[in-house]
Design a protein around this motif. Sequence first.
Motif, short mmCIF file in Angstrom:
data_model
loop_
_atom_site.label_atom_id
_atom_site.label_comp_id
_atom_site.label_asym_id
_atom_site.label_seq_id
_atom_site.Cartn_x
_atom_site.Cartn_y
_atom_site.Cartn_z
N UNK A 1 -12.79 1.72 6.14
CA UNK A 1 -12.05 2.33 7.22
C UNK A 1 -10.37 2.08 6.69
N UNK A 2 -9.96 1.11 6.11
CA UNK A 2 -8.71 0.94 5.51
C UNK A 2 -8.34 2.22 4.68
N UNK A 3 -9.32 2.16 3.54
CA UNK A 3 -9.30 2.98 2.59
C UNK A 3 -8.99 4.58 2.87
N UNK A 4 -10.13 4.77 3.93
CA UNK A 4 -9.85 6.11 4.48
C UNK A 4 -8.88 6.52 5.02
N UNK A 5 -8.29 5.69 5.82
CA UNK A 5 -7.06 5.79 6.70
C UNK A 5 -6.00 5.95 5.71
N UNK A 6 -5.92 5.22 4.64
CA UNK A 6 -4.85 5.33 3.58
C UNK A 6 -4.99 6.65 2.89
N UNK A 7 -6.04 7.26 2.82
CA UNK A 7 -6.43 8.64 2.18
C UNK A 7 -5.79 9.72 3.05
N UNK A 8 -6.06 9.49 4.33
CA UNK A 8 -5.76 10.51 5.51
C UNK A 8 -4.33 10.45 5.46
#
Length: 232
Positions: free
Chosen positions: A12-19
Amino acid sequence: MADDNRPLKYMRYAIGEIILVVIGILIALQINTWKEEHQAKRVEFVILTELKKNIEADILELDSTLTKVNHRIRSSKIILKSLSNNDSYDDSLNSHFGWAMVYDNMQFHTGAYESLKSSGSQLINDESLRFEISNYYDFVINDMKTSFREIRDDFYNYMLDFLRKEFLFFENAGPTAQPTDFEALKQNKTFILSLGIFVDVQRQTEKYLKITLKESRDLLEKIDARIEKIDS
């Protein structure tokens, strides 16, 4: 976070960073696109403003030239009528001879259009206006220039020789010109024919002047509308 057996939270953290990165890139692209569009409009505004100035200057000269051509045609008709009616010479004819025996020309202001061509006509974002501008300079103005060349050639091939041989003096400031022998001029069929042809050439120039003036004013109106739209 992965070592602590919390892969879901890490994802979730990684996806948030990508977004966040993607959103940042999109915002940057949007800002860049806006800047490019703003710059393109600014360039188009400057070009159209310069074109407007050039056309306004041409309209003033076209108007002035049309007035003079009309005067030359009227004076030529008066002279031809006087010669045909076998009238006695009158000093008032000097002014008419002065107007009738020369021609008009003008230089068009094409600097802005030449700059546009060298930079690329695509700088004008309105396709219809782009076509109108090209048509005006490449065809309407060229036709007007051709008409001016024809009247100049007719003057140098025919009228100038009469001016040198059949007149005591010519002053462009008046203008005024006095024939050496008015009675002999009445019998000079070549002069009468040449002046009549010269009048016809003047009429053709008058016709093109009216066309060019109309086209100039129409184009100026369209350029004004586009400038107003860009500036709003």
